[in-house]
Write a protein that holds these residues in place. Structure first.
Motif, mmCIF file in Angstrom:
data_model
loop_
_atom_site.group_PDB
_atom_site.id
_atom_site.type_symbol
_atom_site.label_atom_id
_atom_site.label_comp_id
_atom_site.label_asym_id
_atom_site.label_seq_id
_atom_site.Cartn_x
_atom_site.Cartn_y
_atom_site.Cartn_z
ATOM 1 N N TRP A 38 -12.631 7.665 -42.640
ATOM 2 C CA TRP A 38 -11.596 7.235 -41.680
ATOM 3 C C TRP A 38 -12.205 6.325 -40.610
ATOM 4 N N GLN A 39 -13.352 6.740 -40.071
ATOM 5 C CA GLN A 39 -13.993 5.945 -39.023
ATOM 6 C C GLN A 39 -14.420 4.580 -39.572
ATOM 7 N N ALA A 41 -12.846 2.943 -41.922
ATOM 8 C CA ALA A 41 -11.616 2.149 -42.008
ATOM 9 C C ALA A 41 -11.182 1.659 -40.634
ATOM 10 N N ALA A 42 -11.462 2.457 -39.582
ATOM 11 C CA ALA A 42 -11.070 2.070 -38.225
ATOM 12 C C ALA A 42 -11.802 0.819 -37.754
ATOM 13 N N LEU A 49 -2.897 1.488 -37.304
ATOM 14 C CA LEU A 49 -3.038 1.936 -38.691
ATOM 15 C C LEU A 49 -4.132 2.998 -38.816
ATOM 16 N N PHE A 50 -5.319 2.689 -38.341
ATOM 17 C CA PHE A 50 -6.440 3.634 -38.404
ATOM 18 C C PHE A 50 -7.127 3.678 -37.033
ATOM 19 N N SER A 52 -9.491 4.983 -33.905
ATOM 20 C CA SER A 52 -10.830 5.581 -33.876
ATOM 21 C C SER A 52 -10.728 7.101 -33.707
#
Length: 271
Positions: A38-39, A41-42, A49-50, A52
């Motif tokens: 996830w991070q 993608a951020a 959207l993503f 932090s």
């Protein structure tokens, strides 16, 4: 002359350290991988959207630190527990009736199967049409969506009891209390705990849907507010509150299972 080296068994501290490392790896590694993805993608996508994970962490902390916000989490938790408790009590009573009476089983089984096929969203619509009070609506939805699973799980556990063992215990003419405590509870408790674990996840999803369309408070209502302003960090923070609750209750149920069945032998072979 060469003296052969002796192999000393590992100390208790070493074994405890190795066990702790294995437990941390088993429980932490999956979450760490998901958080890392996830991070990552951020770094490449906009925050709506993503966001932090640092922003999500502070939003979670803000919810926990503010009673005006945490009260919504508390309300959702109470709704889940009340709905599950109501469904379990009714389902266990129906299971006992069905186990004792073939006619009751023939009558109730098709009805519960019919209920099981009705989507949760349909129960939400029915509850909004039939009832006025928010709490009554959500309680009704929770009971109707989890009742069949509780009933069939307890019924299956009762029917799975060994007839030979029951006959042997009955030959000692035990009192009803002793029969219930020494025979029935140990036999059905594993299935009851499994039913609670399964229904807990289902209930957490259903209550959010019910709060989304029919409540003015709770995690579902707050998720609707975050969706209207495209606040992904807020939506994640409110969702994680519910995830934390499910993980805590699952841990409590596992602890109860471990304590209640500590007498069971543990096989060294995996299935």
């Amino acid at each position: 002359m060469t003296v052969p080296s002796a192999d000393y068994p590992p100390s208790d501290a070493a074994r405890l350290g190795a066990a702790t490392a294995r437990a941390l790896t088993r429980y932490v590694l999956p979450f760490a991988v998901v958080a890392g993805l996830w991070q990552f993608a951020a770094l490449f996508f906009p925050p709506f959207l993503f966001p932090s994970l640092v922003d999500v962490f502070w939003r979670c902390l803000g919810i926990l630190a503010s009673w005006s916000q945490f009260s919504d989490v508390f309300a959702t938790v109470l709704r889940i527990l009340a709905g599950l408790a109501g469904a379990f009590v009714i389902g266990a009573a129906l299971a006992v009736i069905m186990a004792r009476s073939r006619a009751a089983d023939d009558f109730l089984s098709p009805i519960l199967t019919l209920f099981q096929g009705i989507p949760a969203l349909s129960w939400v619509v029915f509850a909004i049409i039939w009832f006025h009070g928010v709490e009554l609506r959500i309680f009704f939805i929770m009971v109707m969506t989890t009742l069949p699973a509780f009933t069939f799980q307890v019924l299956g556990a009762l029917r799975a009891m060994s007839r030979d063992l029951v006959e042997m215990v009955m030959s000692f003419r035990p009192s009803r209390t002793k029969l219930f405590r020494a025979m029935i509870i140990p036999a059905v408790l594993p299935d009851i705990l499994t039913a609670w674990k399964v229904n807990l996840g289902n209930a957490s999803r259903v209550v959010v849907v019910a709060e989304l369309v029919g409540a003015t408070g709770g995690v579902g209502y707050q998720l609707l507010q975050q969706q209207q302003v495209f606040d992904m960090a807020g939506a994640l923070a409110w969702t994680l509150q519910l995830v934390f609750f499910v993980l805590i209750v699952q841990a409590v149920l596992s602890w109860i299972e471990k304590i209640a069945f500590r007498y069971r032998a543990v096989s060294e072979r995996a299935l």
